[in-house]
Scaffold this active site. Sequence first.
Site, PDB file in Angstrom:
ATOM      1  CG  ASP A 275      -2.917  23.927  26.784  1.00 30.53           C
ATOM      2  OD1 ASP A 275      -2.328  24.014  27.877  1.00 30.53           O
ATOM      3  OD2 ASP A 275      -3.182  24.913  26.070  1.00 30.53           O
TER       4      ASP A 275
ATOM      5  CG  ASP B 229      -7.379  33.032  31.177  1.00 31.71           C
ATOM      6  OD1 ASP B 229      -6.183  33.053  31.525  1.00 31.71           O
ATOM      7  OD2 ASP B 229      -8.116  32.043  31.327  1.00 31.71           O
TER       8      ASP B 229
END
EC number: 5.3.1.16
Length: 245
Positions: free
Chosen positions: A8, A130
């Site tokens: 990330d 998500d």
Amino acid sequence: MLIIPAIDLKDGACVRLRQGLMDDATVFSDDPVAMAAKWVEAGCRRLHLVDLNGAFEGQPVNGEVVTAIAARYPNLPIQIGGGIRSLETIEHYVRAGVSYVIIGTKAVKQPEFVAEACRAFPGKVIVGLDAKDGFVATDGWAEVSSVQATDLAKRFEADGVSAIVYTDIAKDGMMQGCNVEATVALANASRIPVIASGGIHNLGDIRKLLDTRNPGIVGAITGRAIYEGTLEVAEAQALCDGFQG
């Protein structure tokens, strides 16, 4: 099933967030390319990159780092998400050597864009769903929609999407196990392969996914667990390879 290490990217560094909160970030490395090398040496067969700044700003911010990793490992499948909201951005990443682009926010807000992207870049498009309590979140998880993940999956079935990355926001970065039940439900909702994400802590969590014996679950993304040492990439992949489903 593939074990897919996550890198990330925030402000050029490799970080992990808790439940998607940008102000709750742990920096693990200021050299993401070296971090990629670590996971490649551990035997990973795919990398999951996320441009966290890009997810919030709606356009790539850490694109140079992504390009550098793709250039270093031209034969390694790499998937990138975060801020991918135009065909131009997809083309940029594909030209840079990225194998898959993950469309998240725009897939929810403009589902027709997914079909357009699949036509323009066949085999290159993954949808990132998500969810919080089954409902899809957008804009770096800042907004929760009224759309259910399973309904969206069915919609994208005819578009030629390569896979769905499914993340339960409540689990992400918490290392309390992934939401196996919701992941299975999504895998059963359409014929699109599902990659589980969020909450994986140890081998036991990998085993739970394998024990579902669901052929639709093709991968598991892991982040904080491999950075904090509660899961070893090589050991987890060996468990998947040896599993008799």
